[in-house]
Design an enzyme around this catalytic site. Structure first.
Site, PDB file in Angstrom:
ATOM      1  N   GLU A   1     -19.319 -45.723  12.165  1.00 26.20           N
ATOM      2  CA  GLU A   1     -20.201 -46.513  13.049  1.00 26.20           C
ATOM      3  C   GLU A   1     -21.352 -47.071  12.225  1.00 26.20           C
ATOM      4  O   GLU A   1     -21.907 -46.379  11.375  1.00 26.20           O
ATOM      5  CB  GLU A   1     -20.835 -45.646  14.157  1.00 26.20           C
ATOM      6  CG  GLU A   1     -19.928 -45.298  15.293  1.00 26.20           C
ATOM      7  CD  GLU A   1     -20.609 -44.451  16.373  1.00 26.20           C
ATOM      8  OE1 GLU A   1     -21.829 -44.580  16.579  1.00 26.20           O
ATOM      9  OE2 GLU A   1     -19.890 -43.657  17.009  1.00 26.20           O
TER      10      GLU A   1
ATOM     11  N   GLU B   1     -20.203 -36.761  16.050  1.00 28.52           N
ATOM     12  CA  GLU B   1     -21.645 -36.450  16.034  1.00 28.52           C
ATOM     13  C   GLU B   1     -22.029 -35.127  16.679  1.00 28.52           C
ATOM     14  O   GLU B   1     -22.433 -35.068  17.845  1.00 28.52           O
ATOM     15  CB  GLU B   1     -22.427 -37.576  16.717  1.00 28.52           C
ATOM     16  CG  GLU B   1     -22.276 -38.905  16.033  1.00 28.52           C
ATOM     17  CD  GLU B   1     -23.297 -39.927  16.487  1.00 28.52           C
ATOM     18  OE1 GLU B   1     -24.046 -39.657  17.447  1.00 28.52           O
ATOM     19  OE2 GLU B   1     -23.364 -40.996  15.860  1.00 28.52           O
TER      20      GLU B   1
END
Ligand code: BGP
Length: 481
Positions: free
Chosen positions: A387, A199
């Site tokens: 995720e 991320e």
């Protein structure tokens, strides 16, 4: 006129099969509904965690401090000043957690390596004791038949590197490639799937822009844009370093919380608008990694603050990867617009539902549209959902159980949409649920529970929630209903 229309409607109604007729006809058909929700045989079900969020043991075996140690110990930065000092103590309880995964039936575990355990000084001399921890964990996973998926950087940057500028300095990218090469050289015999970075916007924009995350800086825009560039360049350098260091064929990718988009209405113009928006919203990271160029609109919009880079940088940034990991929690609806840029990302109304975290808007179609648009836009052939999951206001009942039916509702709906995509050929090969355990959720501390296992942070007792049983059943049947 009106009457004729009415008659026409009535005629249609008369020929349409009634529910009863359809139910009768279904008796003669194979059980299509369950087939519709069955996943491919080799689909990889897994769970995900990250080092600083679960390991604890921040001083054990020569680990150096990371920026999250410094940040979380700075008053006022995290919920009630909570830190990851102990977290889930997975450093000591890893055997227990692997046993939990076995019971769950997962085939994959996504975890991250703490850079400051391997290089307490960021670079230079490695710390063999730090590496030994991961060897112990990997032995345990291997014994349980669980495949490791390893992230090399999930935000715990060695503090010493931050002291020299952190990601704002290109030297950090070089140190990252060095750390990646060393670690892959040591562990590629046991790990086939490697992710460079988790991320980008979370640790760059929140870390160096808004200051909400470690290291808590608010750089001027021009420097922030250069820092973004340093990070994608670091990813590319690491991809090359990993390939060079691996002792056998391995797969390299990354895990990005891509800014998801979806058409507000499923027609061609809306889908097109969502696709354009996807490229633009992800211009600083995903788009440049997959296309080898920044979009014109991104650079134009930044004007004098645009990052400075060379054609060679772009080549490195877009070094071929073997798979793409996307973290998908929510998405945003897009509608077409007549004026530039041709789309409008609709801001959510106040009544839009969300889970316990106020950013976690519930939109199950995210798991249909995000992978689909990514695959269609960039021709990605191997995707993993690295995720997905949610926070919920879990409570232990007097009988000791946690009946988190809201999390089950969230998962069931998202996974149904994932199934929809896969059945249409969207190339998602596996899914990692965030998270196996309640853990240290960054600035939210321990106040937001994302686990399918409840953790009592005083005693470290693990209590599987009802969603654990739900996921266990789903994995066993390889289907969602
Ligand atoms: C992702 C991170 C995870 C995890 C999760 C939950 O952005 O990769 O590390 O924390 O989100 O979100 P948060 O803790 O920010 O509420």
């Amino acid at each position: 006129m009106e009457r004729r229309d009415f008659l026409k409607g009535a005629a249609v109604l008369a020929v349409a099969p009634s529910l009863f007729d359809r139910a009768q006809a279904a008796d003669d058909l194979p059980d299509v509904s369950s087939q519709l929700h069955t996943f491919p045989k080799d689909f990889l079900w897994g769970t995900a965690t990250a080092s600083y969020q679960v390991e604890g043991a921040v001083h054990a075996d020569g680990r150096g401090p990371s920026i999250w140690d410094t940040f979380s110990h700075t008053p006022g930065k995290t919920y009630q000043g909570e830190t990851g000092d102990v977290a889930d103590d997975e450093y000591h309880l890893y055997k227990h957690d692997v046993a939990l995964m076995s019971r769950l039936g997962v085939k994959g575990y996504r975890f991250s390596i703490a850079w400051p355990r391997i290089f307490p000084e960021g670079t230079g001399t490695p710390n063999p004791k730090g590496l030994d921890y991961y060897k112990r964990l990997l032995d345990q996973l291997q014994e349980a038949g669980i495949e490791p998926f390893c992230t090399l950087f999930h935000w715990d940057l060695p503090q010493v590197l931050q002291d020299k500028g952190g990601w704002a300095s290109p030297a950090t990218g070089r140190a990252f490639a060095y750390y990646a090469a060393y670690t892959v050289g040591q562990l590629s015999d046991r790990i086939s799937h490697w992710m460079t970075i988790n991320e980008f916007d979370s640790f760059i924009d929140a870390g160096y822009g808004s200051g909400e995350f470690a290291p808590g800086l608010r750089l001027p825009r021009r420097e922030l844009m250069q820092t973004r560039h340093n990070a994608v360049l670091a990813h590319g350098l690491a991809v090359q370093a990993i390939r060079a260091a691996a002792k056998r064929p391995i797969k390299v990718g990354l895990a990005e919380d891509i800014s998801g988009t979806m058409p507000a209405i499923d027609d061609e113009v809306h889908i097109r608008a969502a696709q354009i928006a996807l490229r633009e919203k992800n211009a600083p990271y995903m788009t440049v990694i997959l296309e080898g160029k920044y979009t014109e609109r991104y650079l134009r919009g930044l004007g004098a603050d645009a990052p400075r880079f060379t054609p060679e940088d772009l080549k490195i940034i877009s070094s071929p990867i073997d798979f793409l990991g996307i973290n998908v929690y929510t998405t945003q609806e897009v509608i077409p617009a007549d004026s530039e840029p041709g789309y409008l990302v609709v801001s959510r109304q106040a009544s839009y539902p969300h889970m316990a975290s106020d950013w976690l808007y519930i939109n199950p179609q995210a798991l249909y549209w995000t992978p689909k648009l990514v695959a269609d836009t960039w021709g990605v052939r191997t995707l993993y959902i690295t995720e997905n999951g949610c926070s919920a206001d879990d409570v232990i009942r007097p009988d000791g159980r946690v009946l988190d039916t809201d999390r089950i509702m969230y998962l069931r709906n998202y996974l149904t949409q994932l199934h929809r995509g896969i059945s249409e050929g969207v190339p998602v090969r596996g899914y990692f649920l965030w998270s196996l355990l309640d853990n240290y959720e960054w600035t939210s501390g321990y106040s937001k529970r994302f686990g399918i296992t409840y953790v009592d942070f005083q005693t470290e007792t693990r209590t599987p929630k009802l969603s654990f049983d739900f996921y266990q059943h789903l994995i066993r049947t390889n289907a969602v209903v």
